[in-house]
Design a protein around this motif. Structure first.
Motif, PDB file in Angstrom:
ATOM      1  N   MET A  43      15.494  30.893 -25.797  1.00 24.62           N
ATOM      2  CA  MET A  43      15.873  30.826 -24.378  1.00 24.62           C
ATOM      3  C   MET A  43      14.632  30.844 -23.489  1.00 24.62           C
ATOM      4  SD  MET A  43      19.270  33.234 -24.282  1.00 24.62           S
ATOM      5  CE  MET A  43      19.178  33.419 -22.528  1.00 24.62           C
ATOM      6  N   TRP A  46      13.265  27.198 -23.682  1.00 25.06           N
ATOM      7  CA  TRP A  46      14.048  26.087 -23.161  1.00 25.06           C
ATOM      8  C   TRP A  46      14.628  26.307 -21.768  1.00 25.06           C
ATOM      9  CZ3 TRP A  46      13.308  21.609 -25.119  1.00 25.06           C
ATOM     10  CH2 TRP A  46      12.907  21.500 -26.439  1.00 25.06           C
ATOM     11  N   MET A  47      14.809  27.542 -21.323  1.00 22.18           N
ATOM     12  CA  MET A  47      15.424  27.757 -20.004  1.00 22.18           C
ATOM     13  C   MET A  47      14.590  27.204 -18.850  1.00 22.18           C
ATOM     14  SD  MET A  47      17.564  31.278 -20.078  1.00 22.18           S
ATOM     15  CE  MET A  47      17.959  31.146 -18.354  1.00 22.18           C
ATOM     16  N   VAL A  49      12.600  24.676 -18.826  1.00 18.58           N
ATOM     17  CA  VAL A  49      12.731  23.222 -18.876  1.00 18.58           C
ATOM     18  C   VAL A  49      14.111  22.803 -18.391  1.00 18.58           C
ATOM     19  CG1 VAL A  49      12.752  21.232 -20.417  1.00 18.58           C
ATOM     20  CG2 VAL A  49      11.086  23.057 -20.763  1.00 18.58           C
ATOM     21  N   GLY A  50      15.136  23.514 -18.818  1.00 19.62           N
ATOM     22  CA  GLY A  50      16.502  23.203 -18.392  1.00 19.62           C
ATOM     23  C   GLY A  50      16.704  23.393 -16.903  1.00 19.62           C
ATOM     24  N   ILE A  51      16.157  24.474 -16.369  1.00 15.71           N
ATOM     25  CA  ILE A  51      16.287  24.739 -14.935  1.00 15.71           C
ATOM     26  C   ILE A  51      15.579  23.654 -14.130  1.00 15.71           C
ATOM     27  CG2 ILE A  51      15.597  26.332 -13.098  1.00 15.71           C
ATOM     28  CD1 ILE A  51      16.123  28.600 -15.141  1.00 15.71           C
ATOM     29  N   GLY A  53      14.984  20.635 -15.138  1.00 17.63           N
ATOM     30  CA  GLY A  53      15.755  19.398 -15.313  1.00 17.63           C
ATOM     31  C   GLY A  53      16.953  19.340 -14.383  1.00 17.63           C
ATOM     32  N   ILE A  54      17.666  20.441 -14.265  1.00 20.44           N
ATOM     33  CA  ILE A  54      18.816  20.498 -13.352  1.00 20.44           C
ATOM     34  C   ILE A  54      18.356  20.332 -11.915  1.00 20.44           C
ATOM     35  CG2 ILE A  54      20.602  22.036 -12.426  1.00 20.44           C
ATOM     36  CD1 ILE A  54      20.844  23.171 -15.307  1.00 20.44           C
TER      37      ILE A  54
END
Length: 110
Positions: A43, A46-47, A49-51, A53-54
């Motif tokens: 987490m 990747w979090m 990067v995910g945040i 990306g969103i």
């Protein structure tokens, strides 16, 4: 005018301090045994990067809905951000700063 008892005020401040300190320290105490967990490490990787990306997707959707010229400027700014990030040794603040400046300059001066 109401006169407050100094001991009452001191007691209320002490309680507020204890609650605030406990609530701030609790996440660190809970995470200490979990730091070696594969889930927490994944987490942590990747979090962000995910945040981002969103956030980028949300920005592009709102930008593209304005007009295509602004969307093209946003794509150019993203390209500048990615290029600076890779070229300058993954310095996040530098790449985000130059990407933002690029977008602001393109939107305001072209």
């Amino acid at each position: 005018m109401v006169e407050l008892d100094p001991w009452y005020v001191a007691g209320a401040l002490a309680i507020a301090f204890a609650i605030t300190l406990s609530l701030r320290a609790l996440p660190f105490a809970v995470l200490r045994p979990l730091r070696k967990s594969r889930l927490v490490m994944a987490m942590g990787l990747w979090m962000p990067v995910g945040i981002l990306g969103i956030l980028a997707a949300s920005t592009f959707i709102s930008t593209a809905s304005v007009d295509w010229a602004t969307a093209v400027k946003a794509v150019v700014a993203v390209a500048v951000t990615a290029a600076v990030h890779l070229w300058c040794g993954r310095r996040t603040l530098l790449s985000i700063g130059l990407g933002t400046l690029t977008f602001v300059a393109l939107v305001n001066f072209l």
